[in-house]
Scaffold this active site. Structure first.
Site, PDB file in Angstrom:
ATOM      1  CD  GLU A  53      -6.780 -32.046  33.102  1.00 54.13           C
ATOM      2  OE1 GLU A  53      -5.838 -31.576  33.733  1.00 54.13           O
ATOM      3  OE2 GLU A  53      -6.853 -31.997  31.845  1.00 54.13           O
ATOM      4  CB  CYS A  78      -3.966 -25.766  32.460  1.00 53.50           C
ATOM      5  SG  CYS A  78      -5.624 -25.970  31.772  1.00 53.50           S
ATOM      6  CB  CYS A  87      -8.211 -28.519  33.365  1.00 52.80           C
ATOM      7  SG  CYS A  87      -8.091 -28.800  31.588  1.00 52.80           S
ATOM      8  CB  ALA A 157      18.891 -48.319   8.556  1.00 54.29           C
ATOM      9  CD1 TRP A 176      14.283 -49.832  -0.421  1.00 52.78           C
ATOM     10  CD2 TRP A 176      14.391 -48.597   1.438  1.00 52.78           C
ATOM     11  NE1 TRP A 176      13.424 -48.765  -0.579  1.00 52.78           N
ATOM     12  CE2 TRP A 176      13.470 -47.997   0.538  1.00 52.78           C
ATOM     13  CE3 TRP A 176      14.625 -47.996   2.671  1.00 52.78           C
ATOM     14  CZ2 TRP A 176      12.788 -46.827   0.840  1.00 52.78           C
ATOM     15  CZ3 TRP A 176      13.950 -46.826   2.974  1.00 52.78           C
ATOM     16  CH2 TRP A 176      13.042 -46.255   2.076  1.00 52.78           C
TER      17      TRP A 176
END
Length: 334
Positions: A53, A78, A87, A157, A176
């Site tokens: 903000e 806040c 803010c 993976a 890999w």
């Protein structure tokens, strides 16, 4: 899509510029509109800097326009002093008449107090525009404060025949499974989250650095589960490229389920999000204790035929993406 949704959507878009830098603060986006024209916008600065903000208001060249404008923001402004002033006070000081909020900040220091302060000052406040989208955007922040644990992302993976590592290997480094584009994406993810967690076996077998190398961003905090504190100090996780936290028998009781205990330690260390990268035993521990929010699973073209099987897992598939020859499946814990 109505006009309010249009600008809250823009708030979410620009808020993502703060991903990986605002923690433990939420990555908020803010847009200021006058006569269907954006006159200012901002997102949360790196932790300790101005909130969204403040940045949006500061970006408006002619401040006299603010008393006719509408301020849009993903999360309730806040109302308390932290690293920066409230803010809501700044919004009131500039006499911005209309405030549109995506979702309420459920943190106990805010939790409606910002909205109440704005209304008491005469602002017209609209709450709940694209509320679900805003809550998903702020998933790390809400998980940390509501569940008292970090937002947990599982990542691994596996080969097309379902193994995450071969039976034997010749060197102390990863074998890999995925291509270089998938590996670069993983480094991007590391830059976006606060911490990365592995077990001691992964460190011994692969000697990973667990840092961001193929992407621009901060290295995550490295969390290593090492029951007996036996890892050699020459391992890459002990280099000075990032902070490392070792969790062993002096920290948790290994005779009891450990995932919840680990989460408690991470919460105490203000870790708002963590990627769990392995190995299979560590991943399975969090799966079995149902302590995970997302799973990101790569499937490569290789086949090992023998080795360490991928975790036993189920979740709600939300996307399936091809990365060259790799497949990336994304799940949420439903």
């Amino acid at each position: 899509m109505n006009i309010h949704e249009k600008y809250i959507k823009r708030c979410i878009e620009i808020a993502k510029n703060g991903l990986g830098t605002t923690r433990p603060n939420p990555m908020v986006g803010c847009v200021i509109v006058l006569n269907n024209t954006i006159i200012g916008e901002g997102f949360t600065s790196k932790y300790g800097g101005p909130h969204a903000e403040v940045n949006a208001i500061n970006s408006v060249k002619d401040k006299t326009l603010l008393n006719q404008a509408t301020l849009y923001v993903t999360l309730e402004p806040c109302s308390h002093y932290g690293k920066t002033p409230p803010c809501s006070d700044l919004i009131i000081a500039h006499k911005i008449p209309n405030i549109v909020i995506g979702c309420i900040d459920e943190h106990e220091k805010v939790a409606g107090k910002g909205i109440e302060k704005l209304k008491n000052a005469g602002c017209h406040v609209t709450v709940g525009v694209l509320e679900n989208e805003c809550k998903i955007h702020h998933k790390r922040f809400f998980t940390f404060h509501n569940k008292k644990r970090p937002y947990i992302i599982l990542k691994w993976a596996e080969t097309k025949d379902g193994f995450i590592s071969p039976k034997t290997k010749n060197q102390q480094k990863p074998v890999w499974i995925t291509n270089e584009y998938s590996r670069q994406l993983v480094h991007q993810w590391r830059a976006e989250e606060q911490a990365i967690l592995v077990g001691a076996n992964t460190v011994l077998q692969d000697n990973p650095s667990l840092t961001v190398r193929d992407w621009t961003g901060e290295n995550p905090v490295r969390i290593v589960i090492d029951k007996n504190y036996n890892l050699p100090k020459f391992c890459s996780v002990f280099n000075n490229e990032a902070k490392t936290i070792i969790i062993g028998k002096n920290d948790i009781d290994f005779k009891k389920p450990i995932a919840k205990q680990i989460c408690n330690i991470l919460y105490k260390n203000q870790i708002t999000s963590v990627i769990i990268e392995g190995g299979a035993k560590t991943l399975q521990t969090f799966i079995n204790e149902k302590l995970w929010d997302e799973a990101r699973i790569f499937i490569g073209e290789k086949a090992f035929k023998q080795g360490t099987k991928s975790p036993n897992f189920s979740g709600k598939l939300i996307s399936k993406t091809k990365i060259k020859e790799d497949i990336l499946n994304m799940y949420i814990n439903d």
